[in-house]
Motif scaffolding. Structure first.
Motif, PDB file in Angstrom:
ATOM      1  N   ALA A 101       0.830  -1.205   0.000  1.00 16.24           N
ATOM      2  CA  ALA A 101       0.000   0.000   0.000  1.00 16.24           C
ATOM      3  C   ALA A 101       0.865   1.255   0.000  1.00 16.24           C
ATOM      4  N   PRO A 102       0.412   2.312  -0.666  1.00 10.96           N
ATOM      5  CA  PRO A 102       1.140   3.582  -0.602  1.00 10.96           C
ATOM      6  C   PRO A 102       0.991   4.225   0.768  1.00 10.96           C
ATOM      7  N   LEU A 103       1.973   5.022   1.135  1.00  9.37           N
ATOM      8  CA  LEU A 103       1.936   5.782   2.383  1.00  9.37           C
ATOM      9  C   LEU A 103       1.461   7.206   2.099  1.00  9.37           C
ATOM     10  N   LEU A 104       0.689   7.753   3.021  1.00  9.60           N
ATOM     11  CA  LEU A 104       0.232   9.133   2.886  1.00  9.60           C
ATOM     12  C   LEU A 104       0.545   9.889   4.171  1.00  9.60           C
ATOM     13  N   PRO A 105       1.642  10.666   4.187  1.00  5.87           N
ATOM     14  CA  PRO A 105       1.983  11.435   5.390  1.00  5.87           C
ATOM     15  C   PRO A 105       1.069  12.661   5.536  1.00  5.87           C
ATOM     16  N   ILE A 106       0.686  12.945   6.766  1.00  6.60           N
ATOM     17  CA  ILE A 106      -0.167  14.089   7.094  1.00  6.60           C
ATOM     18  C   ILE A 106       0.443  14.818   8.281  1.00  6.60           C
ATOM     19  N   VAL A 107       0.516  16.136   8.178  1.00  4.56           N
ATOM     20  CA  VAL A 107       1.136  16.950   9.216  1.00  4.56           C
ATOM     21  C   VAL A 107       0.063  17.764   9.932  1.00  4.56           C
ATOM     22  N   ILE A 108       0.098  17.726  11.261  1.00 10.58           N
ATOM     23  CA  ILE A 108      -0.815  18.511  12.087  1.00 10.58           C
ATOM     24  C   ILE A 108       0.019  19.480  12.908  1.00 10.58           C
ATOM     25  N   GLU A 109      -0.384  20.743  12.915  1.00 11.22           N
ATOM     26  CA  GLU A 109       0.366  21.745  13.686  1.00 11.22           C
ATOM     27  C   GLU A 109      -0.625  22.683  14.367  1.00 11.22           C
ATOM     28  N   GLY A 110      -0.365  22.960  15.637  1.00  9.71           N
ATOM     29  CA  GLY A 110      -1.174  23.914  16.388  1.00  9.71           C
ATOM     30  C   GLY A 110      -2.058  23.296  17.442  1.00  9.71           C
ATOM     31  N   THR A 111      -2.348  22.008  17.334  1.00 11.97           N
ATOM     32  CA  THR A 111      -3.246  21.393  18.313  1.00 11.97           C
ATOM     33  C   THR A 111      -2.608  21.277  19.698  1.00 11.97           C
ATOM     34  N   ALA A 112      -1.290  21.122  19.745  1.00 17.33           N
ATOM     35  CA  ALA A 112      -0.609  21.015  21.041  1.00 17.33           C
ATOM     36  C   ALA A 112      -0.746  22.303  21.845  1.00 17.33           C
ATOM     37  N   HIS A 113      -0.852  23.418  21.151  1.00 14.13           N
ATOM     38  CA  HIS A 113      -1.012  24.698  21.843  1.00 14.13           C
ATOM     39  C   HIS A 113      -2.471  24.930  22.242  1.00 14.13           C
ATOM     40  N   ALA A 114      -3.399  24.404  21.438  1.00 15.21           N
ATOM     41  CA  ALA A 114      -4.813  24.586  21.743  1.00 15.21           C
ATOM     42  C   ALA A 114      -5.274  23.703  22.896  1.00 15.21           C
ATOM     43  N   LEU A 115      -4.756  22.454  22.930  1.00 13.54           N
ATOM     44  CA  LEU A 115      -5.093  21.531  24.014  1.00 13.54           C
ATOM     45  C   LEU A 115      -3.907  20.616  24.264  1.00 13.54           C
TER      46      LEU A 115
END
Length: 248
Positions: A179-193
């Motif tokens: 299966a192909p890999l699909l990287p996803i980046v999340i930024e800002g949630t650590a500051h919100a909660l």
């Protein structure tokens, strides 16, 4: 004091709305399960349910980038960094079909966990070898059926928002399943909660960025450690790009 009061109202709203929305999810499941074998309709409703909590919170400005990179009909191993409980809510904002891999404790949460079971999300008891083997088998079957799986390769939330070391499970799965890999980046949630605590931390911009997929053929013959580090590096680079934008 204001933050604590607002946070209390937020969590009360989640509990109350879940009590109202789970019966609707149960009706959708009953009406569609016989012909919707992958439970696409129920998952789409779950995306709507989860998205309500970020749509209705004026303090969180959620920006989704790169959704168009997710190809229809492709079963990915999706991997995202993990900063906060909010990651789960904002990833549902992608409104694409996938099955979560989640620790078994989450399936015991009233209404929310029951809905996870209805969706046939994939259970994992952390640290239990038999459970890990069963999870890998369930993921492989899910991919073969045409559904993507969503995993946090750090294994748990980062205590400070910094990217932790990755575990190899998602990458071993991608190689074994082709299966192909699909990287996803999340930024800002650590500051919100942040990880430790349930008090919302005021106004924050939250970004979800879908990166280019990594075709199976590009890592099929590579050591799993190389694949793991390659994906971690791609996510790390994008996190470094997004952090200054949040500060600005």
């Amino acid at each position: 004091m204001l933050r604590r009061g607002g946070s209390l109202l937020f969590w009360i709203f989640i509990v109350a709305s879940s009590l109202l929305l789970f019966p609707l999810a149960l009706c959708i499941w009953a009406a569609t399960v016989l012909f919707d074998r992958r439970l696409v309709v129920l998952h789409r409703f779950t995306c709507l349910w989860a998205s309500l909590y970020t749509w209705l919170n004026p303090l969180w400005r959620v920006h989704i980038e790169g959704r168009e990179k997710i190809r229809r009909g492709v079963a990915y191993v999706m991997v995202a960094n993990h900063q906060s409980l909010l990651d789960i809510l904002v990833l549902f904002r992608l409104f694409v079909h996938f099955k979560w891999v989640s620790k078994i404790e989450n399936f015991r949460v009233i209404c929310v966990g029951w809905n996870m079971s209805l969706n046939r999300y994939i259970k994992l008891r952390r640290g239990d070898r038999e459970s890990i083997a069963q999870m890998m088998s369930d993921c492989a079957r899910t991919l073969a059926e045409g559904s993507s799986v969503m995993m946090f390769p750090e294994g748990t939330r980062s205590p400070d928002g910094r990217l932790r070391d990755f575990k190899h499970g998602a990458f071993t799965l991608a190689q074994q399943a082709g299966a192909p890999l699909l990287p996803i980046v999340i930024e800002g949630t650590a500051h919100a909660l942040p990880k430790r605590g349930f008090v919302l931390q005021g106004r924050h911009a939250i970004r979800v960025r879908v990166l280019d997929e990594i075709p199976y053929r590009s890592f099929a013959d590579q050591p799993v450690e190389w694949v793991m580090q390659e994906v971690r590096e791609r996510i790390s680079v994008e996190l470094d790009k997004l952090a200054p934008a949040r500060a600005a």
